[in-house]
Motif scaffolding. Structure first.
Motif, PDB file in Angstrom:
ATOM      1  N   ASP A 181       0.809  -1.222   0.000  1.00  0.00           N
ATOM      2  CA  ASP A 181       0.000   0.000   0.000  1.00  0.00           C
ATOM      3  C   ASP A 181       0.842   1.272   0.000  1.00  0.00           C
ATOM      4  OD1 ASP A 181       0.915  -0.188   2.613  1.00  0.00           O
ATOM      5  OD2 ASP A 181      -1.015   0.264   3.519  1.00  0.00           O
ATOM      6  N   ALA A 182       2.168   1.140   0.008  1.00  0.00           N
ATOM      7  CA  ALA A 182       3.062   2.302   0.020  1.00  0.00           C
ATOM      8  C   ALA A 182       3.744   2.533  -1.328  1.00  0.00           C
ATOM      9  CB  ALA A 182       4.123   2.119   1.102  1.00  0.00           C
ATOM     10  N   ILE A 183       3.515   1.657  -2.276  1.00  0.00           N
ATOM     11  CA  ILE A 183       4.229   1.726  -3.556  1.00  0.00           C
ATOM     12  C   ILE A 183       4.002   3.059  -4.266  1.00  0.00           C
ATOM     13  CG2 ILE A 183       4.362   0.734  -5.879  1.00  0.00           C
ATOM     14  CD1 ILE A 183       3.966  -2.029  -4.530  1.00  0.00           C
ATOM     15  N   ASP A 184       2.764   3.507  -4.384  1.00  0.00           N
ATOM     16  CA  ASP A 184       2.492   4.763  -5.092  1.00  0.00           C
ATOM     17  C   ASP A 184       3.118   5.968  -4.394  1.00  0.00           C
ATOM     18  OD1 ASP A 184       1.134   3.598  -7.199  1.00  0.00           O
ATOM     19  OD2 ASP A 184      -0.835   3.834  -6.280  1.00  0.00           O
ATOM     20  N   LEU A 185       3.053   6.001  -3.067  1.00  0.00           N
ATOM     21  CA  LEU A 185       3.640   7.124  -2.324  1.00  0.00           C
ATOM     22  C   LEU A 185       5.166   7.149  -2.429  1.00  0.00           C
ATOM     23  CD1 LEU A 185       1.554   7.061   0.982  1.00  0.00           C
ATOM     24  CD2 LEU A 185       1.517   8.833  -0.776  1.00  0.00           C
ATOM     25  N   ALA A 186       5.788   6.007  -2.650  1.00  0.00           N
ATOM     26  CA  ALA A 186       7.243   5.904  -2.636  1.00  0.00           C
ATOM     27  C   ALA A 186       7.903   6.122  -3.992  1.00  0.00           C
ATOM     28  CB  ALA A 186       7.654   4.537  -2.084  1.00  0.00           C
ATOM     29  N   LYS A 187       7.124   6.338  -5.034  1.00  0.00           N
ATOM     30  CA  LYS A 187       7.689   6.428  -6.381  1.00  0.00           C
ATOM     31  C   LYS A 187       8.780   7.487  -6.525  1.00  0.00           C
ATOM     32  CE  LYS A 187       3.925   4.420  -8.955  1.00  0.00           C
ATOM     33  NZ  LYS A 187       2.803   4.640  -9.847  1.00  0.00           N
ATOM     34  N   CYS A 188       8.613   8.641  -5.935  1.00  0.00           N
ATOM     35  CA  CYS A 188       9.580   9.741  -6.098  1.00  0.00           C
ATOM     36  C   CYS A 188      10.381  10.002  -4.831  1.00  0.00           C
ATOM     37  CB  CYS A 188       8.846  11.011  -6.509  1.00  0.00           C
ATOM     38  SG  CYS A 188       8.038  10.857  -8.106  1.00  0.00           S
ATOM     39  N   VAL A 189      10.476   8.999  -3.970  1.00  0.00           N
ATOM     40  CA  VAL A 189      11.135   9.160  -2.679  1.00  0.00           C
ATOM     41  C   VAL A 189      12.545   8.568  -2.735  1.00  0.00           C
ATOM     42  CG1 VAL A 189      11.043   8.416  -0.265  1.00  0.00           C
ATOM     43  CG2 VAL A 189       8.977   9.195  -1.408  1.00  0.00           C
ATOM     44  N   THR A 190      13.461   9.227  -2.024  1.00  0.00           N
ATOM     45  CA  THR A 190      14.831   8.742  -1.891  1.00  0.00           C
ATOM     46  C   THR A 190      15.144   8.546  -0.417  1.00  0.00           C
ATOM     47  OG1 THR A 190      15.539   9.918  -3.885  1.00  0.00           O
ATOM     48  CG2 THR A 190      17.259   9.307  -2.300  1.00  0.00           C
ATOM     49  N   ILE A 191      15.635   7.359  -0.071  1.00  0.00           N
ATOM     50  CA  ILE A 191      16.109   7.120   1.287  1.00  0.00           C
ATOM     51  C   ILE A 191      17.503   7.720   1.372  1.00  0.00           C
ATOM     52  CG2 ILE A 191      16.750   5.395   3.010  1.00  0.00           C
ATOM     53  CD1 ILE A 191      14.714   3.519   1.725  1.00  0.00           C
ATOM     54  N   ASP A 192      17.697   8.606   2.339  1.00  0.00           N
ATOM     55  CA  ASP A 192      18.950   9.326   2.480  1.00  0.00           C
ATOM     56  C   ASP A 192      19.337   9.363   3.958  1.00  0.00           C
ATOM     57  OD1 ASP A 192      21.192  10.799   1.770  1.00  0.00           O
ATOM     58  OD2 ASP A 192      20.087  12.600   1.196  1.00  0.00           O
ATOM     59  N   ILE A 193      20.419  10.032   4.260  1.00  0.00           N
ATOM     60  CA  ILE A 193      20.911  10.177   5.626  1.00  0.00           C
ATOM     61  C   ILE A 193      20.890  11.640   6.021  1.00  0.00           C
ATOM     62  CG2 ILE A 193      22.997  10.010   7.063  1.00  0.00           C
ATOM     63  CD1 ILE A 193      21.671   7.341   6.567  1.00  0.00           C
ATOM     64  N   GLU A 194      20.450  11.885   7.221  1.00  0.00           N
ATOM     65  CA  GLU A 194      20.547  13.215   7.817  1.00  0.00           C
ATOM     66  C   GLU A 194      21.484  13.065   9.010  1.00  0.00           C
ATOM     67  OE1 GLU A 194      17.185  15.390  10.075  1.00  0.00           O
ATOM     68  OE2 GLU A 194      17.059  16.019   7.975  1.00  0.00           O
ATOM     69  N   SER A 195      22.587  13.808   8.996  1.00  0.00           N
ATOM     70  CA  SER A 195      23.615  13.636  10.023  1.00  0.00           C
ATOM     71  C   SER A 195      23.709  14.840  10.943  1.00  0.00           C
ATOM     72  CB  SER A 195      24.983  13.433   9.373  1.00  0.00           C
ATOM     73  OG  SER A 195      24.990  12.276   8.596  1.00  0.00           O
ATOM     74  N   THR A 196      24.017  14.543  12.197  1.00  0.00           N
ATOM     75  CA  THR A 196      24.366  15.568  13.170  1.00  0.00           C
ATOM     76  C   THR A 196      25.728  15.174  13.737  1.00  0.00           C
ATOM     77  OG1 THR A 196      23.375  14.412  15.058  1.00  0.00           O
ATOM     78  CG2 THR A 196      21.927  15.895  13.810  1.00  0.00           C
ATOM     79  N   GLU A 197      26.218  15.924  14.688  1.00  0.00           N
ATOM     80  CA  GLU A 197      27.505  15.569  15.299  1.00  0.00           C
ATOM     81  C   GLU A 197      27.440  14.229  16.011  1.00  0.00           C
ATOM     82  OE1 GLU A 197      29.289  18.517  17.778  1.00  0.00           O
ATOM     83  OE2 GLU A 197      28.832  20.125  16.376  1.00  0.00           O
TER      84      GLU A 197
END
Length: 92
Positions: free
Chosen positions: A62-78
């Motif tokens: 049920d998440a396939i359509d929502l995920a089409k233009c999504v990129t899994i990335d990293i958000e870093s802090t110290e």
């Protein structure tokens, strides 16, 4: 859905430490409708499974359509790095 090299690298390091099995992308309730969430979980029978450089990603049906233009990335802090979904359309 895309996955950055940085996200893969951090996840591999975490996997070596034994804290990640598979990442599951699923729908969650947002303030005005469904949105996506990332969880560390075993894939379900109906998930679309993708293996990238030895890592397992499960995308809920049920998440396939929502995920089409999504990129899994990293958000870093110290102090930490966490997975984030870039390009996710806001529900409000």
């Amino acid at each position: 859905m895309n996955i950055t090299n940085e996200a893969i690298d951090v996840m591999k390091e975490t996997t070596i430490e034994g804290t990640i099995g598979s990442v599951r992308i699923r729908t969650e309730a947002g303030c005005c409708g469904p949105t996506l969430g990332l969880v560390i979980a075993t894939p379900e029978r109906t998930d679309m499974i993708t293996h990238v450089e030895g890592l397992t990603f499960a995308l809920a049906a049920d998440a396939i359509d929502l995920a089409k233009c999504v990129t899994i990335d990293i958000e870093s802090t110290e102090n930490e790095a966490r997975l984030v979904l870039r390009g996710l359309k806001l529900t409000c």
